[in-house]
Design an enzyme around this catalytic site. Structure first.
Site: not given
Ligand code: GAL
Length: 671
Positions: A153, A309
């Site tokens: 990110e 994710e």
């Molecule tokens: C994203 C990040 C992850 C984790 C996740 C939690 O922004 O890439 O590492 O922190 O959020 O929602």
């Protein structure tokens, strides 16, 4: 040009971030078995592994990763191997404090969180490159490794850094861009407020200042800051392509965001991946998800993408965090598959027991396999595994324009309205289209617009001559354009267009729109602006004079009484609409329904409200019920449900938060 390596397949990728370094090794085997039970075929590993891989500067420990990759391979699970550059270890902050990011006030960010590096720092880049090289040389041929996950990110926490070495890099970037100071002074408009530069060394990043900063300096600073991040990514991409040309590279984007120029970054990778975290407590969660999915699909112009994710249930980073409702995780996952996702991944596999994310859900929750989350994770994984190979191909007929430069300019201060947010406007257009089940791409004003029957621009303050010519041509050749308020005001340097002096704002487009815009005003967002056709608006009004356009609604406000708020103009073979205000969500929906009709854009199927429908070019039809209650849909022809529902003649029953993936039944011809 050599072909990009392709995604591991053919099934939907299913899995998540796996951080076994947070657990003792005796749990790893158990994890593998659970992953098999859940149908996991891909995990992202090592993303935050730098301190374990290089515990001391130059001293590497790969043993744990060797073991982990071997274990994964033995269990038939593929690895999306992180380059681990997202969070440098403590030794970096300690030995090289100059790598730490600095904010506009001059405060240095400390160690103890993550992403604490300055993207322009030569030391950070050198150490990151050494690590990436080691990983690529060691694991490039490991049979478990099928893809590279670069960093994490970009721009999530640090989008810009005001350190001295970054200031130097900024000056170098400006020299390269402008060549001489005279040009820079002209482009930045430094005649204003005695800002003229006579020496390059005097130029600084836009640090804290007594009053408003120079807007073009800020714009260049944002461009530069994004370029610094892109250079970091490019450095990794180049190394990985040199050493492991057979493996696709990607970085996971932070949802739709202006933090970095994601479209530019996407051009450097093989496949787009993105993280999507709708708030399950909000009613717009399904549409927010759809918007971000449309963005992901559009970043490489329709190519398949990976949802890298999503939360299995609740996150921990909003002020108040609610779990996903029963069935909601599955439903939203399918809504993204419908919009081109070829991977459904989560953050993270096993819910952490310590650290800042211990209250963030995991595929394996604290309470283990007796939990609802695990049941849903496992059953979705098995269901996806049983699906035949899907080949998403869809052609949107509508596009919304998002230009990154213009977005940066819109959200600066010293404007008529300092609370205009591009994404609010995009959301408003997209929501109306989503409700009508109209698939939408998100493109730039430089794209070939000919595939679209309707193009919408939210506020687009910066409009270059080239972009304006593109929009003009689009309308002339029969396209339908809706141009939002506060558009076409400035050139690419964010200077008011010279032609405005002939009597109208948006001078490059005013003849296409058939209007003259004489003046504009911001309004308190709470102030209701009623239009004379009953539509509701807010935020903005413009003093518009008709120059051939037909008025569709007028302002009733005392500021510009009777001034046309919505207009339509025939230009060439097409039509150009202008919105001189921000329509409220319901009014936007009402307005766009009429525009869709004129532009002859139709939904794939008539369904009750709250049922999302996406049709692919091969006839595959996704039906997604966002209601917590069952719904019935009428189908024009018999279909087969890939998710195992009965073959349907005309009535389809969709369970609460249920999904159907329908394919037309082959017609059987009587002998
Ligand atoms: C994203 C990040 C992850 C984790 C996740 C939690 O922004 O890439 O590492 O922190 O959020 O929602």
């Amino acid at each position: 040009m050599p072909q990009s390596p392709t995604l591991p397949g053919p099934h939907i990728l299913y899995g998540g971030d796996y951080n076994p370094e947070q657990w003792s090794e005796d749990l790893w085997l158990k994890d593998m078995q659970l992953m098999q039970q859940a149908g996991v075929n891909l995990v992202s590993i090592g993303i935050f592994g730098w301190s374990k891989l290089e515990p001391q500067e130059g001293v590497f420990d790969f043993q744990w990763l060797d073991l982990l990759l071997d274990l994964l391979h033995q269990h038939g699970i593929q690895a999306n191997l992180g380059t681990a550059t997202a969070s440098p270890p403590a030794w970096m902050a300690h030995t090289y404090p100059e790598t730490l990011p600095v904010n506009a006030q001059g405060t240095v960010y400390g160690f103890g969180s993550r992403q604490q590096y300055s993207p322009a720092s030569p030391i950070y880049r050198e150490k990151a490159a050494r690590l990436v090289r080691q990983l690529a040389e060691r694991y490039g041929k490991h049979p478990a490794v099928v893809m590279w996950h670069i960093n994490n990110e970009y721009g999530c926490h640090i989008q810009e850094c005001f350190s001295e070495s970054t200031a130097q890099a900024f000056r170098g970037w400006l020299r390269h861009r402008y060549g001489d100071l005279q040009t820079l002074n002209q482009v930045w408009g430094t005649a204003f407020w005695s800002q003229t530069y006579h020496q390059w060394e005097h130029i600084q990043p836009p640090r804290m200042m007594p009053a408003f900063p120079n807007p073009t300096q800020v714009l260049d600073w944002r461009r530069f800051s994004s370029d610094m991040i892109q250079e970091c990514m490019q450095m990794e991409v180049d190394l990985l392509r040199e050493i492991t040309p057979h493996l696709p590279v990607n970085t996971n984007f932070l949802g739709i965001s202006r933090a970095v120029n994601q479209r530019a970054l996407a051009a450097t990778e093989d496949v787009v991946s993105i993280d999507i975290y709708p708030d399950p407590a909000q009613q717009n969660a399904p549409q927010d998800t759809a918007l971000q999915a449309d963005w992901a699909r559009s970043l490489r112009d329709g190519q398949g993408w990976i949802l890298m994710e999503q939360a299995p249930s609740q996150v921990q980073w909003r002020a108040i965090n609610q779990p996903k409702r029963p069935g909601q995780m599955r439903l939203l996952s399918y809504s993204m598959i419908a919009r081109g996702a070829q991977g459904v991944m989560f953050f993270q596999w096993r819910q952490s027991k310590a650290g800042a994310e211990k209250y963030h859900s995991g595929m394996v929750p604290h309470t283990g396999v007796s939990s609802r989350i695990w049941q849903e994770i496992q059953s979705l994984g098995q269901e996806l595994k049983a699906l035949p190979t899907l080949k998403p191909q869809m052609k949107a007929k509508v596009a919304i324009i998002i230009d990154w430069d213009s977005w940066q300019a819109l959200e600066q201060d010293s404007h008529t309205h300092n609370h205009l947010k591009l994404l609010d406007q995009v959301q408003c257009y997209h929501q109306a289209l989503w409700k009508e089940n109209i698939l939408t791409d998100l493109v730039t004003s430089y794209h070939d617009l000919s595939p679209y029957q309707l193009v919408l621009t939210p506020s687009l303050p910066i409009l270059s001559e080239t972009a304006a010519a593109n929009l003009r041509q689009y309308v002339k050749e029969g396209g339908h354009l809706v141009m939002g308020y506060f558009s076409g005001i400035t050139d690419q340097n964010d200077h008011i267009h010279a032609a405005t002096r002939h009597g109208s704002y948006n001078p490059l487009m005013c003849d296409v729109l058939g209007i003259r815009i004489r003046e504009f005003s911001g309004h308190d967002p709470e102030e209701a602006l009623l239009l004379d056709n009953g539509l509701h608006a807010s935020h903005w009004s413009e003093d518009v004079e008709l120059q051939g356009a037909t008025p569709l609604a007028h302002f009733t406000h005392e500021l510009y009484p009777h001034s046309p708020a919505i207009t339509r103009h025939n230009h060439g073979l097409g039509q150009a609409y202008h919105l001189a205000t921000q329509l409220k969500a319901d009014s936007m929906h009402q307005f766009l329904k009429t525009v869709l009709k004129t532009a002859q854009v139709k939904a794939p199927l008539q369904v009750p409200e709250g049922i999302e429908v996406v049709r692919w070019e091969d006839g595959t039809l996704f039906l997604l019920n966002h209601h917590p209650t069952p719904q019935t849909v009428t189908l024009p022809e018999p279909h087969t449900d890939l998710l195992g529902g009965p073959s349907h003649q005309s009535e389809l029953f969709l369970a609460a938060r249920g999904v159907a993936i329908l394919q037309p039944q082959p017609v059987t011809v009587a002998p």
